[in-house]
Design an enzyme around this catalytic site. Structure first.
Site, PDB file in Angstrom:
ATOM      1  CB  SER A  91      -1.240  -0.153   1.163  1.00 25.29           C
ATOM      2  OG  SER A  91      -2.153  -0.116   0.944  1.00 25.29           O
ATOM      3  CG  ASP A 136       6.671   5.198 -11.882  1.00 22.74           C
ATOM      4  OD1 ASP A 136       7.313   4.128 -12.366  1.00 22.74           O
ATOM      5  OD2 ASP A 136       5.549   5.138 -11.405  1.00 22.74           O
ATOM      6  CE  LYS A 139      -4.951  -2.184   1.025  1.00 27.85           C
ATOM      7  NZ  LYS A 139      -4.635  -0.981   0.796  1.00 27.85           N
TER       8      LYS A 139
END
Length: 777
Positions: free
Chosen positions: A497, A508, A522
């Site tokens: 999470s 990224d 998740k």
């Protein structure tokens, strides 16, 4: 009118988003469960006396009005506002029914098929039970479970009077979660015969004689029954409601009043009390740890191992708590800051007849520092050069929501603590920083975003998509970087999470290396909805819903849902991926992608990955510690595949001797010559989790030894061992060499060396860092 109240309550709840990995976030990670008024009239009672034949009698559980009303309100919220809204109908009823039986008896050791058939006509009527505010049947199912539990334990204790033949070749199935329900009493009794036989054999192999074994196991099985007798109707209701909630989606949960308080404590990392970590041992509440600087510590009158047998408020009379369940004792010990509590204590170094001591203390705010961010510096030497790697361990993304909401300038948060540590690491001139998120199951969504902001200037961090398809971009808006040097993030299957949001954003942006094993997977966002807003008066407590309201996406358009975050540098997979992680849930949301956010990558580390991976592989090929770890992993995988253990003494002794030989070989290699506990300690005082039935007596499953060598099996459970010895073993295991962390530091040391010796590579991989360095010079 009620409709408007419902909408207002949901709108208010949306301001407290959380992203957590597991169905229930335990607040007892460092402290025992939080206080609340018990759902029954008496907070805890001693186990009922045995009925004729040796089977203990049981109190028949019944729902109370507040619970039937809470169930109805919860169903209305879930049916309208959940991200995956599913109607409460006959189809959902079937899922609730099956979920409920599985949650009560996941290993299929208590119920038989006939028990399920008995309630078969009710499979499609769980929805009616909720809608009609009549939870009689769910409670009847639990009452039958309690009866069956007592019967199995009585049978197990009866077997202790017999003799086992350890020369026969038979096996015990280790994991029965996917096994069918036993068809008959004879079949389930044979399962228990093997269970008890294995318990006996483990103690026998550990050198115990028959008399000692019989006494140990008889007490153990008696304690199982004692613990289950301490569950009350709040526990039963929570189990049933979670069977409903998780039938919709894995991360939706119902939190009973006490569990809701518990969750709040975990998020803010503080409580008001005296600073004692407590644990149940037999009928006693035992002090397991004393928090430094707390009232308990400053009093100087309490020691680890002391037994609390009475609690009094101020100058009031003592309440006898012998035989009480742990969280009810804690409810009396905790209280408002500045108030006085008195404890009636039997010193741990005295017998049951030792002189009692009365200790008076004033409660104050206690910080749960064990779950806060911590730093360390690891030194890596290679080729005559020493690299300093700053390590920040972050167990959870905590945030004191209430303090922040009321404008407290000193509110506690993970980001604030990490920012302070980064400032310290700068002064200590570390070459690289590693954020250790192993087993960090999540926490505050806000913290995941703001923590990312410490490593980027400004920009999007994560995207959320609502059930209506509306996409919102959550961004870091604070200018500047708290750390502009290289960074790495260490993850494992337990990183979920909020951990995945942070790791994905760092990846990224090309901001740092992700190291470890694939994360949990998740990709959903939950919010807390306080059902007490629907209560007709202040006395009724309905609890809370932790409900999925959105799915989050990486800024590149992908999601961590199901697939998790894939590391740049892969380390050995230690988790059982088939049975742990989002992909192990039958009703998990699918992986999808959306349009990427507009963002500018800060760097490109792809050029570094291949050479770093090559160095990593060359290093671990010569590293004995890593080879030992890989041997352990192979053993665990073999055991999981076989899913069986021999009950033949000769075979088990041979296996034990082989394990002992391996352990002795490692002692010279592994730092500290320490042992890893044979069961993960979820935290002091958390052995009795709220609304969970006691674990059945079952064979120990092997664990991967991350630190030290596996402890030789002594056949005992944690609360059966000497407390001081158990704490010493836990400390030794904690202090021993962490093979995975050491290798992650080695990888970051390699990276730091490459960037410092090759300026062109550094300018391509981390142009912002080169620019910052030029300005500094």
């Amino acid at each position: 009118m009620k409709k408007h109240v419902l909408i207002a309550a949901v709108a208010f709840a949306m301001s407290a988003h959380v992203v957590t990995a597991q169905p229930e976030k335990s607040a007892a990670v460092v402290q025992p469960p939080a206080p609340a008024k018990p759902a029954t009239e008496k907070p805890a009672a001693k186990p009922a006396a045995p009925a004729p034949g040796g089977t203990p009698t049981a109190t028949q559980m019944k729902p109370i009005a507040a619970q039937t009303q809470a169930a109805l309100w919860a169903s209305r919220v879930l049916g309208r506002y959940h991200y995956k809204a599913v109607p409460l109908d006959d189809a959902m009823s079937v899922k609730i029914f099956d979920n409920y039986f599985d949650s009560l008896d996941s290993e299929k050791l208590y119920f038989v098929q006939g028990d399920l058939d008995r309630f078969g006509p009710q499979r499609t009527k769980m929805d009616d039970a909720i809608n009609n505010e009549d939870l009689t049947v769910p409670f009847e199912i639990y009452n039958l479970y309690q009866q069956r539990f007592a019967e199995r334990m009585a049978y197990a204790r009866g077997l202790l009077k017999t003799r086992f033949d350890f020369n026969t070749d038979e096996t015990l199935q280790l994991d029965r979660e996917k096994a069918p329900w036993a068809k008959s009493e004879d079949e389930i009794r044979d399962l228990w015969r093997k269970r008890v036989k294995n318990d006996w054999l483990r103690l026998k192999l550990a050198g115990k004689d028959d008399k000692s074994i019989r006494e140990t196991l008889d007490k153990r099985y008696e304690n199982y029954v004692s613990r289950i007798r301490k569950l009350n109707n709040e526990d039963v209701f929570q189990m049933f409601m979670n069977a409903y909630a998780t039938a919709i989606e894995p991360h939706t949960n119902y939190l009973g009043p006490r569990s809701a308080d518990n969750f709040d404590i975990a998020m803010r990392l503080s409580l008001e009390g005296i600073g004692c970590v407590l644990q149940s041992r037999d009928d006693y509440t035992v002090i397991r740890e004393i928090v430094p600087g707390s009232p308990a510590d400053k009093s100087g009158k309490l020691k680890v191992g002391d037994r609390i047998v009475g609690v009094a408020q101020g100058n009031g009379a003592f309440t006898d708590v012998l035989g009480w369940r742990l969280d009810d004792v804690v409810a009396l010990v905790r209280g408002e800051k500045g108030s006085t509590v008195r404890l009636d204590v039997i010193p741990g170094d005295g017998g049951v007849d030792a002189k009692h001591v009365s200790v008076s203390m004033v409660r104050k705010k206690i910080s749960m520092e064990e779950q806060a961010a911590k730093k360390s510096i690891m030194k890596v030497k290679e080729g005559g050069v020493e690299r300093r790697i700053g390590v920040i361990s972050l167990p959870t993304f905590y945030l004191d929501f209430e303090a922040r909401r009321r404008g407290d300038k000193d509110f506690r948060s993970a980001t604030r603590d990490v920012e302070r540590i980064l400032t310290e690491l700068k002064k200590e001139k570390v070459d690289n920083v590693l954020i250790d998120l192993r087993n960090n199951g999540g926490g505050s969504l806000t913290e995941a975003i703001e923590l990312t902001g410490l490593f980027i200037d400004k920009g999007p961090v994560v995207m959320q998509r609502t059930a209506e398809g509306r996409v919102e971009v959550e961004s870091d808006t604070k200018a500047g970087l708290a750390w502009d040097g290289p960074v790495g993030v260490l993850i494992n299957r337990g990183s979920a999470s909020a951990s995945e949001i942070f790791a994905a954003a760092i990846q990224d942006y090309g901001r740092g290396l992700i190291i470890g094993e694939p994360s949990f997977g998740k990709g959903t966002v939950q919010t807390l909805i306080d059902l007490d807003r629907f209560a007709p008066n202040e006395k009724a407590r309905y609890g809370e819903l932790k409900m999925t309201i959105a799915q989050f996406f990486r800024i590149n358009g992908g999601t961590t849902q199901l697939r998790g975050v894939t590391p740049d540098i892969k380390l050995p997979v230690l988790a059982d991926i088939e049975n742990f992680g989002e992909s192990s849930y039958d009703n998990a949301l699918p992986w999808v992608s959306i349009k990427p956010a507009q963002y500018m990558p800060l760097g490109d580390l792809k050029e570094l990955v291949a050479p770093l991976q090559k160095r990593h592989e060359a290093r671990i090929a010569k590293d004995k510690d890593f080879q030992f770890l890989q041997e352990d992993i192979a053993e665990v995988l073999k055991l999981r595949k076989e899913n069986a253990i021999s009950l033949n003494e000769a075979v088990r002794r041979k296996e034990r001797d082989a394990q002992d030989a391996r352990s002795k070989m490692r002692e010279a290699r592994l730092a500290g010559n320490t042992a890893t506990p044979d069961e993960p300690a979820s935290g002091p005082g958390s052995k009795e989790k709220r609304a969970e039935t006691p674990d059945p007596t079952k064979a120990e499953k092997s664990v991967v030894a991350l630190r030290g060598t596996p402890r030789q099996d002594d056949g005992l459970q944690a609360d059966e061992r000497n407390l001081q010895a158990e704490l010493a073993a836990e400390k030794a295991a904690k202090d021993a060499k962490d093979v995975i962390l050491q290798e992650a530091a080695n990888i970051l040391a390699d990276e730091a060396g490459m960037l410092k010796t090759d300026t062109r590579l550094a300018s391509r991989a981390m142009p912002y860092m080169a620019s910052a360095t030029a300005k500094a010079n």
